[in-house]
Design a protein around this motif. Structure first.
Motif, short mmCIF file in Angstrom:
data_model
loop_
_atom_site.label_atom_id
_atom_site.label_comp_id
_atom_site.label_asym_id
_atom_site.label_seq_id
_atom_site.Cartn_x
_atom_site.Cartn_y
_atom_site.Cartn_z
N ASN A 111 0.89 3.84 -3.19
CA ASN A 111 0.48 5.23 -2.95
C ASN A 111 1.60 6.21 -3.27
O ASN A 111 1.37 7.28 -3.83
CB ASN A 111 0.03 5.40 -1.51
N ALA A 112 2.83 5.86 -2.89
CA ALA A 112 3.97 6.76 -3.13
C ALA A 112 4.23 6.94 -4.62
O ALA A 112 4.46 8.06 -5.10
CB ALA A 112 5.22 6.21 -2.44
N GLU A 140 0.82 -1.21 0.00
CA GLU A 140 0.00 0.00 0.00
C GLU A 140 0.86 1.26 0.00
O GLU A 140 0.59 2.20 -0.76
CB GLU A 140 -0.93 0.01 1.22
N ILE A 141 1.89 1.27 0.83
CA ILE A 141 2.78 2.43 0.89
C ILE A 141 3.46 2.66 -0.46
O ILE A 141 3.53 3.78 -0.95
CB ILE A 141 3.84 2.25 2.00
N HIS A 187 2.48 9.70 -10.41
CA HIS A 187 1.24 9.37 -11.11
C HIS A 187 1.34 8.02 -11.83
O HIS A 187 0.83 7.86 -12.95
CB HIS A 187 0.85 10.48 -12.09
N SER A 230 -2.01 9.42 -15.85
CA SER A 230 -1.32 8.35 -15.15
C SER A 230 -0.43 7.54 -16.09
O SER A 230 -0.70 7.43 -17.30
CB SER A 230 -2.33 7.42 -14.47
N LYS A 254 -1.80 2.63 -9.73
CA LYS A 254 -1.57 1.87 -8.50
C LYS A 254 -1.46 0.37 -8.74
O LYS A 254 -0.76 -0.33 -7.99
CB LYS A 254 -2.67 2.18 -7.48
N PHE A 272 2.10 6.55 -7.00
CA PHE A 272 0.98 7.30 -7.58
C PHE A 272 1.07 8.78 -7.23
O PHE A 272 0.98 9.66 -8.10
CB PHE A 272 -0.35 6.72 -7.11
N ASP A 273 1.25 9.07 -5.94
CA ASP A 273 1.24 10.47 -5.49
C ASP A 273 2.44 11.25 -6.05
O ASP A 273 2.30 12.41 -6.42
CB ASP A 273 1.26 10.53 -3.96
#
Length: 250
Positions: A60-61, A56-57, A67, A217, A70, A63-64
């Motif tokens: 998310n990293a 998850e980390i 981009h 993305s 996920k 993506f954030d």
């Protein structure tokens, strides 16, 4: 551009994720051989200590900060977690990625071969050879391929224990595409040389030079279309002795 004092870095608490905020690793933080993941940790998108990165980390990293879709981020995590030597691991730390001949490989664009020392620390001499082949203000796939080819030839000529696993070869090809499409134009696979040099040498996103996170993305197809072109450009470059990794049937 604001610079963070040494005292502030040593005493600061957790770093909040931001394109504008950046701090280098402290004495208890870890980093790995991947400049991009190190960069995401320096900006706080990944844990600044570089430790215990879960699926998850990681997703998310990526993506954030960049981009990256996920699902693709989770797919990349599945490779990264295999570098953790603990059985049935569900996380990894950035320094785990330095375990030789899993994902980390000889002929890095910015790190020494394991035979010569640390595969984690940035090596300016190695990177100088890489960027010598970026011969224009805009770097394209051909220049990237030339740089990769040169690094393989140098590594084979100087490292008596040179090897390249099939998985390492795949990641080496992917890396030579990824820095162009993540830091440049994903359709043309071109990027400004000044942005790339700053990114590799500082492990910091070159936002102050004009880079910004893509509005759209990054999907696996964005990589695959240029990956085939990179394979074609480096098709005449034998990677040399191969030691097959045991973690994957690639």
């Amino acid at each position: 551009m604001k610079f963070v004092s040494v005292t502030a870095v040593l005493t600061a608490g957790p770093v909040l994720a931001s394109f504008d905020k950046w701090s280098p690793p402290g004495p208890y933080d870890v980093r790995g051989p991947c400049p991009m993941l190190n960069t995401l940790a320096n900006h706080g998108f990944l844990p600044h200590d570089g430790k215990d990165i879960t699926r998850e980390i990681a997703a998310n990293a990526l993506f954030d900060g960049l981009h990256i879709n996920k699902t693709l981020g989770g797919f990349l995590f599945d490779f990264g977690v295999t570098t953790n030597p603990k059985p049935n691991a569900t996380s990894f730390s950035l320094n785990d990625l330095g375990n030789h001949n899993i994902l980390e490989h000889d002929a890095s664009l910015s790190r020494s071969d394991a035979y010569f020392g640390s595969t984690i620390a940035f090596n300016q001499s190695v990177f100088d050879e890489t960027k010598k082949h970026w011969t224009d203000e805009t770097v394209d796939l051909k220049m990237s391929a030339n740089a990769r080819t040169a690094r393989i030839k140098t590594s084979k000529a100087t490292n008596p224990e040179y090897s390249m696993s099939p998985l390492g070869d795949g990641f080496s090809l992917g890396e030579s595409v990824a820095y162009l499409i993540l830091l440049g134009n994903k359709k043309t696979a071109t990027a400004k040389r000044s942005w790339l040099e700053f990114f590799f040498e500082h492990e910091q996103l070159p936002q102050h030079l004009g880079w910004k996170r893509s509005d759209t993305s990054f999907e696996r197809d964005d990589l695959d279309v240029h990956l085939q072109a990179m394979r074609n450009l480096t098709a005449g470059t034998p990677v040399g002795k191969v030691k097959r990794v045991t973690h994957f049937d690639w």
